[in-house]
Design an enzyme around this catalytic site. Structure first.
Site, PDB file in Angstrom:
ATOM      1  N   HIS A  18       0.814  -1.216   0.000  1.00  0.00           N
ATOM      2  CA  HIS A  18       0.000   0.000   0.000  1.00  0.00           C
ATOM      3  C   HIS A  18       0.850   1.270   0.000  1.00  0.00           C
ATOM      4  CE1 HIS A  18      -3.478  -2.638   1.673  1.00  0.00           C
ATOM      5  NE2 HIS A  18      -3.436  -2.647   0.352  1.00  0.00           N
ATOM      6  N   SER A 102      -6.545  -1.510  -0.765  1.00  0.00           N
ATOM      7  CA  SER A 102      -6.115  -0.823  -1.981  1.00  0.00           C
ATOM      8  C   SER A 102      -7.233   0.042  -2.594  1.00  0.00           C
ATOM      9  CB  SER A 102      -5.565  -1.824  -3.004  1.00  0.00           C
ATOM     10  OG  SER A 102      -6.455  -2.906  -3.188  1.00  0.00           O
ATOM     11  N   GLU A 120     -14.189  -8.011  -7.529  1.00  0.00           N
ATOM     12  CA  GLU A 120     -14.070  -8.898  -6.368  1.00  0.00           C
ATOM     13  C   GLU A 120     -15.047 -10.054  -6.558  1.00  0.00           C
ATOM     14  OE1 GLU A 120     -12.147  -9.349  -3.527  1.00  0.00           O
ATOM     15  OE2 GLU A 120     -13.497 -11.023  -3.247  1.00  0.00           O
ATOM     16  N   ASP A 166      -3.642  -8.358  -7.417  1.00  0.00           N
ATOM     17  CA  ASP A 166      -3.319  -8.755  -6.042  1.00  0.00           C
ATOM     18  C   ASP A 166      -4.137  -9.988  -5.660  1.00  0.00           C
ATOM     19  OD1 ASP A 166      -2.540  -8.714  -3.389  1.00  0.00           O
ATOM     20  OD2 ASP A 166      -3.786  -7.003  -2.843  1.00  0.00           O
TER      21      ASP A 166
END
Ligand code: SAM
Length: 281
Positions: A18, A102, A120, A166
């Protein structure tokens, strides 16, 4: 899909990732032209650190919890300031009320004209993500497979921007999937900035990813690795980020940031390490 990022929110790997994400966005803000942020595996967006899942692991204590020891006036302190300002106030133990993922870091550091796409796949994490950004018209939250999104959104209409990849690395093939999906996206959009996060459990996986990035035809890339304990230590102790088309200042910033983070986050004095490798640029 068993992975839930809440267990790891604010750990040393999050701090590393981050802090660098914030530096990349600050660099993109130097030009007025709008850009797009695509976060392929976005998680919930932010994490309430008083949740029971967080208590079970307590990983934040050896991550963001140690940043209380940072000298904010130092060079590293100044580079970390935008990230730490988003993290916000902490209690006496160094625990922030809410740790930003994030998506929240990207939301806070982008401008009115920039656009953000967050994907997601986990139903509960997606519900939290969608609710969190429902009122920000710049943000599109999608219940979409991140690997599909990587191909589908490159290039964005702005032709400027950052893709953060990620994934949870639950599946054994996730390194090769990342390498292939990145290469396909890069073939369509060679000028985007790509930040590819990975855990280092077996150094051969990380080396393989770096080799694949070199083979993709990318003009320049930066490989940053960060360890809080020597190889063979229990648990996750080493993590990395490959940044393709990195901001030209990022390598110099990493030379300041990473040693400072090693000193703050290593498990014992002298146990941590960092490495910086680059090509092109
Ligand atoms: C490491 S976490 C993301 C953390 C987030 N990027 C951050 O920094 O705050 C990985 C996330 O990917 C999600 N996920 C797993 N498989 C996915 C897929 N195929 N597509 C999109 N998301 C996925 C998981 O549910 C998890 O929330």
């Amino acid at each position: 899909m068993n992975y839930a990022h809440v267990f790891h929110a604010g750990n040393f790997a999050d701090v590393f990732k981050h802090a660098l994400l914030a530096r990349i966005l600050i660099y993109l803000n130097r030009k007025d032209a709008p850009y797009r942020v695509i976060d392929t595996h976005a998680g919930e967006g932010a994490y309430d650190l008083s949740r029971e899942e967080v208590e079970r692991t307590g990983e934040w204590r050896d991550g963001i919890g140690r940043l209380a020891g940072l000298d904010r006036a130092s060079d590293a302190g100044q580079l970390l300031a935008p990230y730490l300002d988003i993290v916000g106030a902490c209690d006496d133990e160094g625990r922030p009320l809410v740790y930003p993922g994030s998506p929240v870091i990207a939301q806070k550091l982008t401008r009115k004209t920039d656009r953000l796409v967050f994907c997601e796949k986990h139903p509960a994490a997606f519900a939290a993500l969608k609710a969190r950004f429902a009122r920000d018209r710049r943000v599109k939250t999608l219940d979409l497979d991140g690997w599909t999104a990587l191909g589908a959104f490159a290039p964005p209409p702005e032709r400027r921007g950052l893709v953060l990849v990620d994934p949870p690395y639950e599946a054994r093939d996730e390194f090769s999937r990342l390498a292939k999906s990145f290469a396909a996206a890069h073939a369509k959009w060679s000028t985007g900035v790509y930040a590819l996060w990975y855990p280092v459990k077996d150094a051969r996986d990380a080396d393989g990813l770096w080799k694949a990035v070199r083979a993709s035809g990318a003009k320049s890339a930066l490989r940053l690795e960060f360890a809080v304990a020597p190889p063979g230590a229990p648990g996750l102790a080493r993590t990395g980020l490959v940044v393709v088309n990195p901001p030209f200042v990022l390598e110099a910033e990493a030379h300041v940031l990473l040693p400072a983070l090693v000193r703050l986050l290593e498990r014992e004095a002298g146990a941590g390490a960092c490495a910086i490798e680059t090509f092109g640029g």
